[in-house]
Design a protein around this motif. Structure first.
Motif, PDB file in Angstrom:
ATOM      1  N   SER A   1     -27.510  -9.019  13.161  1.00 57.96           N
ATOM      2  CA  SER A   1     -26.001  -9.742  13.841  1.00 57.96           C
ATOM      3  C   SER A   1     -25.424 -10.563  12.962  1.00 57.96           C
ATOM      4  CB  SER A   1     -26.180 -11.176  14.873  1.00 57.96           C
ATOM      5  OG  SER A   1     -27.081 -11.993  14.287  1.00 57.96           O
ATOM      6  N   GLY A   2     -26.098 -10.488  11.821  1.00 55.71           N
ATOM      7  CA  GLY A   2     -25.014 -11.710  10.551  1.00 55.71           C
ATOM      8  C   GLY A   2     -24.706 -10.201  10.040  1.00 55.71           C
ATOM      9  N   GLN A   3     -25.358  -9.066   9.798  1.00 61.48           N
ATOM     10  CA  GLN A   3     -24.261  -8.077   9.262  1.00 61.48           C
ATOM     11  C   GLN A   3     -23.154  -7.546   9.856  1.00 61.48           C
ATOM     12  OE1 GLN A   3     -27.513  -5.026   8.667  1.00 61.48           O
ATOM     13  NE2 GLN A   3     -28.233  -5.644   6.707  1.00 61.48           N
ATOM     14  N   PHE A   4     -23.814  -7.371  11.646  1.00 61.82           N
ATOM     15  CA  PHE A   4     -22.261  -7.606  11.840  1.00 61.82           C
ATOM     16  C   PHE A   4     -20.966  -8.367  12.246  1.00 61.82           C
ATOM     17  CE2 PHE A   4     -20.593  -7.738  16.722  1.00 61.82           C
ATOM     18  CZ  PHE A   4     -19.820  -5.567  16.836  1.00 61.82           C
ATOM     19  N   ASP A   5     -21.201  -9.534  12.617  1.00 56.67           N
ATOM     20  CA  ASP A   5     -20.314 -10.550  11.785  1.00 56.67           C
ATOM     21  C   ASP A   5     -19.901 -10.704  10.349  1.00 56.67           C
ATOM     22  OD1 ASP A   5     -21.121 -11.668  14.795  1.00 56.67           O
ATOM     23  OD2 ASP A   5     -22.457 -13.692  13.947  1.00 56.67           O
ATOM     24  N   LEU A   6     -20.475  -9.978   9.368  1.00 59.26           N
ATOM     25  CA  LEU A   6     -20.628 -10.083   8.161  1.00 59.26           C
ATOM     26  C   LEU A   6     -18.950  -8.109   7.864  1.00 59.26           C
ATOM     27  CD1 LEU A   6     -19.109 -10.550   5.265  1.00 59.26           C
ATOM     28  CD2 LEU A   6     -21.294  -8.340   4.690  1.00 59.26           C
ATOM     29  N   ALA A   7     -19.750  -7.739   8.967  1.00 58.83           N
ATOM     30  CA  ALA A   7     -18.468  -6.873   9.299  1.00 58.83           C
ATOM     31  C   ALA A   7     -17.029  -6.726  10.170  1.00 58.83           C
ATOM     32  CB  ALA A   7     -19.028  -5.313   9.799  1.00 58.83           C
ATOM     33  N   ILE A   8     -17.363  -7.568  11.375  1.00 61.17           N
ATOM     34  CA  ILE A   8     -15.900  -7.958  11.589  1.00 61.17           C
ATOM     35  C   ILE A   8     -15.065  -8.966  10.560  1.00 61.17           C
ATOM     36  CG2 ILE A   8     -15.578  -9.388  13.474  1.00 61.17           C
ATOM     37  CD1 ILE A   8     -18.089  -8.615  15.432  1.00 61.17           C
ATOM     38  N   LYS A   9     -15.776  -9.933  10.561  1.00 62.99           N
ATOM     39  CA  LYS A   9     -14.352 -10.302   9.656  1.00 62.99           C
ATOM     40  C   LYS A   9     -14.143  -9.514   8.457  1.00 62.99           C
ATOM     41  CE  LYS A   9     -15.847 -14.502  11.006  1.00 62.99           C
ATOM     42  NZ  LYS A   9     -15.422 -15.395  11.285  1.00 62.99           N
ATOM     43  N   LYS A  10     -14.671  -8.683   8.200  1.00 61.39           N
ATOM     44  CA  LYS A  10     -14.148  -7.913   6.568  1.00 61.39           C
ATOM     45  C   LYS A  10     -13.260  -7.285   7.611  1.00 61.39           C
ATOM     46  CE  LYS A  10     -16.842  -5.858   3.909  1.00 61.39           C
ATOM     47  NZ  LYS A  10     -17.564  -4.598   3.463  1.00 61.39           N
ATOM     48  N   ALA A  11     -13.117  -6.695   8.481  1.00 59.98           N
ATOM     49  CA  ALA A  11     -12.164  -5.365   9.218  1.00 59.98           C
ATOM     50  C   ALA A  11     -10.975  -6.384   9.067  1.00 59.98           C
ATOM     51  CB  ALA A  11     -13.389  -4.948  10.177  1.00 59.98           C
ATOM     52  N   LYS A  12     -11.329  -6.963  10.058  1.00 60.48           N
ATOM     53  CA  LYS A  12     -10.282  -8.347  10.227  1.00 60.48           C
ATOM     54  C   LYS A  12      -9.647  -8.545   9.960  1.00 60.48           C
ATOM     55  CE  LYS A  12     -11.801 -11.147  14.597  1.00 60.48           C
ATOM     56  NZ  LYS A  12     -12.638 -11.808  15.263  1.00 60.48           N
ATOM     57  N   TYR A  13     -10.054  -9.808   8.072  1.00 62.98           N
ATOM     58  CA  TYR A  13      -9.026  -9.105   6.752  1.00 62.98           C
ATOM     59  C   TYR A  13      -8.530  -8.006   6.140  1.00 62.98           C
ATOM     60  CZ  TYR A  13      -9.339 -10.677   1.977  1.00 62.98           C
ATOM     61  OH  TYR A  13      -8.349 -10.907   0.593  1.00 62.98           O
ATOM     62  N   PHE A  14      -9.436  -6.969   5.859  1.00 63.86           N
ATOM     63  CA  PHE A  14      -8.494  -5.496   5.662  1.00 63.86           C
ATOM     64  C   PHE A  14      -7.123  -5.652   7.040  1.00 63.86           C
ATOM     65  CE2 PHE A  14     -12.210  -5.697   2.862  1.00 63.86           C
ATOM     66  CZ  PHE A  14     -11.629  -5.343   2.007  1.00 63.86           C
ATOM     67  N   TYR A  15      -7.389  -5.573   7.681  1.00 57.54           N
ATOM     68  CA  TYR A  15      -6.098  -5.708   8.601  1.00 57.54           C
ATOM     69  C   TYR A  15      -5.065  -6.687   8.684  1.00 57.54           C
ATOM     70  CZ  TYR A  15      -3.934  -5.378  13.300  1.00 57.54           C
ATOM     71  OH  TYR A  15      -2.786  -5.565  14.097  1.00 57.54           O
ATOM     72  N   LEU A  16      -5.435  -7.942   8.711  1.00 52.99           N
ATOM     73  CA  LEU A  16      -4.263  -8.899   8.407  1.00 52.99           C
ATOM     74  C   LEU A  16      -3.483  -8.192   6.587  1.00 52.99           C
ATOM     75  CD1 LEU A  16      -6.263 -12.018   9.547  1.00 52.99           C
ATOM     76  CD2 LEU A  16      -3.919 -10.389  10.206  1.00 52.99           C
ATOM     77  N   LEU A  17      -4.892  -8.319   5.908  1.00 46.50           N
ATOM     78  CA  LEU A  17      -4.013  -7.680   4.647  1.00 46.50           C
ATOM     79  C   LEU A  17      -2.917  -6.508   4.645  1.00 46.50           C
ATOM     80  CD1 LEU A  17      -6.930  -7.761   1.990  1.00 46.50           C
ATOM     81  CD2 LEU A  17      -5.648  -9.044   2.474  1.00 46.50           C
ATOM     82  N   ARG A  18      -3.268  -5.309   5.370  1.00 48.02           N
ATOM     83  CA  ARG A  18      -1.995  -4.366   5.842  1.00 48.02           C
ATOM     84  C   ARG A  18      -1.222  -4.903   6.264  1.00 48.02           C
ATOM     85  NH1 ARG A  18      -6.775  -0.499   7.552  1.00 48.02           N
ATOM     86  NH2 ARG A  18      -6.950  -1.932   8.880  1.00 48.02           N
ATOM     87  N   GLU A  19      -1.544  -5.784   7.341  1.00 54.06           N
ATOM     88  CA  GLU A  19      -0.222  -6.392   8.349  1.00 54.06           C
ATOM     89  C   GLU A  19       0.755  -7.184   7.571  1.00 54.06           C
ATOM     90  OE1 GLU A  19       2.491  -7.310  11.583  1.00 54.06           O
ATOM     91  OE2 GLU A  19       0.429  -6.126  11.394  1.00 54.06           O
ATOM     92  N   ALA A  20       0.306  -7.916   6.645  1.00 53.70           N
ATOM     93  CA  ALA A  20       1.343  -8.511   5.629  1.00 53.70           C
ATOM     94  C   ALA A  20       1.875  -7.502   4.903  1.00 53.70           C
ATOM     95  CB  ALA A  20       0.120  -9.293   4.852  1.00 53.70           C
ATOM     96  N   LYS A  21       1.170  -6.796   4.196  1.00 55.36           N
ATOM     97  CA  LYS A  21       2.028  -5.672   3.303  1.00 55.36           C
ATOM     98  C   LYS A  21       2.811  -5.097   3.651  1.00 55.36           C
ATOM     99  CE  LYS A  21       0.859  -1.403   0.530  1.00 55.36           C
ATOM    100  NZ  LYS A  21      -0.008  -0.227   0.195  1.00 55.36           N
ATOM    101  N   VAL A  22       2.935  -4.870   5.296  1.00 56.02           N
ATOM    102  CA  VAL A  22       4.059  -4.321   6.019  1.00 56.02           C
ATOM    103  C   VAL A  22       4.806  -4.968   6.282  1.00 56.02           C
ATOM    104  CG1 VAL A  22       4.844  -3.398   8.353  1.00 56.02           C
ATOM    105  CG2 VAL A  22       2.778  -3.055   7.762  1.00 56.02           C
ATOM    106  N   ARG A  23       4.487  -6.047   6.272  1.00 55.22           N
ATOM    107  CA  ARG A  23       5.759  -8.357   6.296  1.00 55.22           C
ATOM    108  C   ARG A  23       6.483  -8.478   5.611  1.00 55.22           C
ATOM    109  NH1 ARG A  23       5.894 -11.456  10.820  1.00 55.22           N
ATOM    110  NH2 ARG A  23       4.707  -9.992  12.942  1.00 55.22           N
ATOM    111  N   ARG A  24       5.904  -7.748   4.159  1.00 58.68           N
ATOM    112  CA  ARG A  24       6.041  -8.106   2.785  1.00 58.68           C
ATOM    113  C   ARG A  24       6.259  -9.648   2.380  1.00 58.68           C
ATOM    114  NH1 ARG A  24      10.913  -4.405   2.319  1.00 58.68           N
ATOM    115  NH2 ARG A  24      10.130  -2.488   1.951  1.00 58.68           N
ATOM    116  N   LEU A  25       4.313  -9.921   2.799  1.00 56.88           N
ATOM    117  CA  LEU A  25       4.303 -10.757   2.960  1.00 56.88           C
ATOM    118  C   LEU A  25       3.828 -11.606   1.226  1.00 56.88           C
ATOM    119  CD1 LEU A  25       2.662 -12.671   6.425  1.00 56.88           C
ATOM    120  CD2 LEU A  25       4.938 -12.652   5.198  1.00 56.88           C
ATOM    121  N   SER A  26       3.946 -12.554   0.344  1.00 59.23           N
ATOM    122  CA  SER A  26       2.800 -13.043   0.115  1.00 59.23           C
ATOM    123  C   SER A  26       2.714 -14.995  -1.156  1.00 59.23           C
ATOM    124  CB  SER A  26       4.160 -13.257  -1.601  1.00 59.23           C
ATOM    125  OG  SER A  26       3.353 -13.442  -3.037  1.00 59.23           O
TER     126      SER A  26
END
Length: 71
Positions: free
Chosen positions: A43-68
Motif C-alpha cells: 500500500s505504501g508503494q502504491f501510494d508512492l506511485a500515485i503521488k508520482k503520477a499526479k506530480y508528473f501529470y501536474l508538471l505536464r499541465e504546468a508546461k502546457v500552461r507555461r507556468l513557472s
C-alpha cells in the motif's frame, strides 16, 4: 459578480503550482519512509506511485500552461 478570465486563470495557475509543490513534498516524504523501512508495504508503494503520477501529470499541465515558479 463575474470575474475576468485573467483573474480565474491566475488563480488556477497558482493553485496548480501550489499543488505541484505539495505533491513533491508528499512524494519525498513517502519515498524517505519506504527507503528506511525494512520491508515496504504494497500500500505504501502504491501510494508512492500515485503521488508520482499526479506530480508528473501536474508538471505536464504546468508546461502546457507555461507556468513557472520563478517570476
Amino acid at each position: 459578480m463575474f470575474r475576468s478570465k485573467k483573474v480565474k486563470k491566475a488563480e488556477l495557475d497558482q493553485e496548480c503550482l501550489d499543488k505541484i509543490f505539495q505533491l513533491k513534498k508528499e512524494w519525498n516524504y513517502l519515498d524517505d519512509i519506504l527507503n528506511r523501512s525494512i520491508e515496504p508495504s504494497e500500500s505504501g508503494q502504491f501510494d508512492l506511485a500515485i503521488k508520482k503520477a499526479k506530480y508528473f501529470y501536474l508538471l505536464r499541465e504546468a508546461k502546457v500552461r507555461r507556468l513557472s515558479a520563478i517570476k
